[in-house]
Motif scaffolding. Structure first.
Motif: not given
Length: 256
Positions: A65-72
């Protein structure tokens, strides 16, 4: 007047060294940036490759999973930068060698070139050992302890930070023979002294492994045992390397 000329000459030499250093740093950075830009179209695929050991350890159908907005976006970019640095590492180390080589004697150049090559190869070998073997053992070992009521879905930011820490730990561990060789060749620590402190090295290896690896015995063993073995490799190679890189006057005095 003579002192002023000597001072001016020293300043010119210092400035020329700074200019040369800047040139080498720019060339190294340029190589990393160029490779990084070339790899950017495959940034997502590079992250998938990095995440492969964890994905194989997770239950079928699980995803990270990616919890940050721009993490992906940021995490694949970080991974791509890491890959670019590893690919360009031989060139970076060559620039370092080219900077110091003019100030070295011929027998000292025999010391530097093999160390630069072997240190880059050993670091890459440590990273490869961590990726292909350690992760394949540690991730299933850890995930098997997860309760059945818990859905395991690691965050990609935390995963990459963990992977980079492990890569650095194993890369530096594989540099132990180089450290031993340099200590012996430069006369900083006698070889016999290094042999005498073996028990302390073993204890220190397990302490380091306990600090930088997850709190499970498997990953600690996988770091501590290679560290001890590589220390023995350094003790074996150090006297051979020291004899091969002796100064001509040292060889002459030995013969006499």
């Amino acid at each position: 007047m003579a002192e002023e000329q000597k001072t001016g000459s020293g300043e010119d030499t210092f400035i020329s060294h700074l200019v040369e250093l800047r040139s080498r740093v720019v060339k190294s950075a340029a190589a990393i940036i160029i490779i990084f830009l070339c790899l950017m179209p495959w940034a997502a695929h590079l992250f998938d490759v990095l995440a492969s050991p964890m994905m194989h350890a997770l239950p079928a159908g699980s995803k990270m999973i990616a919890t940050g907005v721009i993490t992906p976006f940021l995490i694949p970019v970080k991974v791509t930068m890491l890959v670019a640095f590893i690919i360009s590492l031989p060139w970076v180390l060559y620039q370092l060698w080219a900077f110091v080589a003019p100030g070295l004697y011929m027998h000292e150049k025999k010391l530097v070139a093999p160390l630069v090559i072997s240190s880059s190869l050993l670091f890459i070998a440590g990273v490869a050992f961590c990726y292909f073997f350690v992760f394949g053992v540690v991730f299933p070992f850890i995930n098997n302890f997860a309760p059945k009521s818990v859905s395991v879905a690691p965050d990609i930011d935390s995963y990459v930070d963990f992977v980079l820490t492990m890569f650095l730990a194993f890369g530096m561990t594989f540099e132990v023979p180089i450290i031993v060789i340099v200590l012996v060749r430069m006369g900083l620590v006698p070889l016999e002294k290094l042999k005498q402190i073996r028990p302390y090295v073993v204890v220190g290896a397990f302490v380091v492994a306990a600090v930088v690896t997850p709190p499970d015995i498997m990953s600690q063993l996988l770091l501590a045992v290679p560290l001890c073995l590589l220390y023995e490799v350094g003790l074996f190679v150090a006297p051979i390397f020291a004899r091969a890189t002796k100064a001509p006057e040292d060889v002459k005095s030995t013969v006499e």
